[in-house]
Design an enzyme around this catalytic site. Structure first.
Site, PDB file in Angstrom:
ATOM      1  N   ARG A 185       0.831  -1.198   0.000  1.00 21.60           N
ATOM      2  CA  ARG A 185       0.000   0.000   0.000  1.00 21.60           C
ATOM      3  C   ARG A 185       0.870   1.254   0.000  1.00 21.60           C
ATOM      4  O   ARG A 185       1.763   1.394   0.829  1.00 21.60           O
ATOM      5  CB  ARG A 185      -0.838  -0.015   1.270  1.00 21.60           C
ATOM      6  CG  ARG A 185      -2.248   0.351   1.066  1.00 21.60           C
ATOM      7  CD  ARG A 185      -2.898   0.514   2.400  1.00 21.60           C
ATOM      8  NE  ARG A 185      -3.123   1.930   2.591  1.00 21.60           N
ATOM      9  CZ  ARG A 185      -3.671   2.447   3.662  1.00 21.60           C
ATOM     10  NH1 ARG A 185      -4.008   1.673   4.660  1.00 21.60           N
ATOM     11  NH2 ARG A 185      -3.874   3.736   3.755  1.00 21.60           N
ATOM     12  N   LEU A 186       0.555   2.183  -0.908  1.00 22.43           N
ATOM     13  CA  LEU A 186       1.422   3.354  -1.048  1.00 22.43           C
ATOM     14  C   LEU A 186       1.502   4.208   0.207  1.00 22.43           C
ATOM     15  O   LEU A 186       2.585   4.641   0.605  1.00 22.43           O
ATOM     16  CB  LEU A 186       0.939   4.230  -2.201  1.00 22.43           C
ATOM     17  CG  LEU A 186       1.417   3.788  -3.578  1.00 22.43           C
ATOM     18  CD1 LEU A 186       0.926   4.765  -4.621  1.00 22.43           C
ATOM     19  CD2 LEU A 186       2.936   3.688  -3.629  1.00 22.43           C
ATOM     20  N   ALA A 187       0.362   4.435   0.841  1.00 24.08           N
ATOM     21  CA  ALA A 187       0.371   5.323   1.998  1.00 24.08           C
ATOM     22  C   ALA A 187       1.224   4.752   3.124  1.00 24.08           C
ATOM     23  O   ALA A 187       1.768   5.486   3.939  1.00 24.08           O
ATOM     24  CB  ALA A 187      -1.049   5.553   2.484  1.00 24.08           C
ATOM     25  N   LYS A 188       1.304   3.432   3.194  1.00 27.69           N
ATOM     26  CA  LYS A 188       2.013   2.788   4.301  1.00 27.69           C
ATOM     27  C   LYS A 188       3.497   2.617   3.988  1.00 27.69           C
ATOM     28  O   LYS A 188       4.322   2.504   4.875  1.00 27.69           O
ATOM     29  CB  LYS A 188       1.419   1.394   4.556  1.00 27.69           C
ATOM     30  CG  LYS A 188       0.042   1.408   5.176  1.00 27.69           C
ATOM     31  CD  LYS A 188       0.139   1.371   6.698  1.00 27.69           C
ATOM     32  CE  LYS A 188      -1.120   1.789   7.418  1.00 27.69           C
ATOM     33  NZ  LYS A 188      -2.160   0.825   7.362  1.00 27.69           N
ATOM     34  N   ARG A 189       3.820   2.582   2.683  1.00 29.99           N
ATOM     35  CA  ARG A 189       5.189   2.291   2.307  1.00 29.99           C
ATOM     36  C   ARG A 189       6.082   3.452   2.734  1.00 29.99           C
ATOM     37  O   ARG A 189       5.762   4.611   2.491  1.00 29.99           O
ATOM     38  CB  ARG A 189       5.259   2.130   0.779  1.00 29.99           C
ATOM     39  CG  ARG A 189       6.512   1.452   0.313  1.00 29.99           C
ATOM     40  CD  ARG A 189       6.528   1.409  -1.179  1.00 29.99           C
ATOM     41  NE  ARG A 189       6.781   2.737  -1.734  1.00 29.99           N
ATOM     42  CZ  ARG A 189       6.874   2.979  -3.021  1.00 29.99           C
ATOM     43  NH1 ARG A 189       6.672   2.018  -3.882  1.00 29.99           N
ATOM     44  NH2 ARG A 189       7.122   4.188  -3.478  1.00 29.99           N
TER      45      ARG A 189
END
Ligand code: GLU
Length: 276
Positions: free
Chosen positions: A245-249
């Site tokens: 997930r982009l937001a978490k990366r």
């Protein structure tokens, strides 16, 4: 009824591709339908929000080629609207004061798990009201929680319409007794988003699917507060090539870093899933 969508970021950091996806989804639907697209700044937590991030949101959206209708609604300018909603819920008797710390909640043996981690185990739900008032008056930090079981009993069975899934039964109990206000902030995300979507006449809420569990709570709040229910379209979360997930990366690129490295608005729109 004309379509009204919105984008509602919190100015706690720079926008990334996931935000671009939500914003483009709402904007393109409104523009295609000749409806309205609104921008709302969700900045109730003054300790985490910064004016420079708000300015950056406006700048990044304009750079992406998005425009919005009417004035921007900044939540921190409207605390009275949220206080009025809290007062109404208090009259219904569905709120209680909770004095548990995060650590107390994590340590509670009985805490069942919900989609976002441990659910509130209900420790303060049955505190005698005079005890709770005395502790609040003594200045102890507290949160006002929704007694979900009581609220559901009052509201009866509820449904909402999710694009692609049809009519869903609301299960607000899956998030448990959520916080609706705190001593230091008179409201919370769940309360403000529900009140604002109604006050702003939003007819279709477009946002990422990680907020789908929250929608079940919002539906219950709509019923309790006598507010209309918009339609919902939760979009998939953007992931990188590895499926993370982009937001978490760590280090997911912000729109401004993409822009600084020479990516064009058209390329960003494509990366966000909305090729021009
Ligand atoms: N303010 C929320 C966020 O930035 C989004 C709220 C919503 O779209 O309902 O995650």
């Amino acid at each position: 009824m004309p379509l009204v969508t919105r984008f509602a970021p919190s100015p706690t950091g720079y926008l990334h591709l996931g935000h671009a996806c939500s914003a483009l989804d709402g904007w393109s639907r409104a523009r295609r339908a000749g409806g309205r697209f609104l921008l709302r700044i969700e900045d109730i937590d003054r300790t985490r929000c910064r004016p420079e991030f708000e300015a950056a949101i406006v700048e990044d959206l304009a750079w992406l080629g998005l425009d919005w209708d009417g004035p921007v609604r900044r939540q921190s300018d409207h605390f009275d609207d949220y206080r009025a909603a809290i007062a109404r819920l208090q009259t219904l008797g569905v709120l209680y004061a909770c004095f548990c710390t995060r650590r107390d909640i994590a340590a509670a043996q009985s805490a069942p798990h919900g989609p976002e981690g441990p659910l509130y185990p209900g420790t303060c739900r049955h505190l005698p009201p005079e005890t709770a008032s005395a502790r609040m008056e003594a200045g102890e930090p507290y949160a006002l929680r929704l007694d979900v079981a009581k609220a559901m009993a009052l509201a009866g069975a509820l449904t909402f319409d999710e694009e692609g899934s049809g009519r869903l039964t609301a299960h607000p109990e899956h998030l448990g007794d959520v916080v609706l206000a705190r001593r230091e902030i008179p409201c919370s995300y769940h309360l403000c988003v529900t009140v604002d979507d109604a006050l702003q006449g939003v007819t279709l809420v477009t946002r990422a699917e990680d907020l789908l569990p929250a929608t079940h709570i919002h539906r219950l709040l709509q019923a309790l507060l006598g507010l209309p229910t918009p339609h919902y379209a939760h979009h998939k979360l953007l992931t990188d090539a590895q499926g993370v997930r982009l937001a978490k990366r760590a280090g997911a690129p912000s729109l401004r870093s993409l822009r600084e490295s020479g990516t064009s608005p058209a390329e960003v729109r494509e990366l966000a899933g909305f090729p021009s």
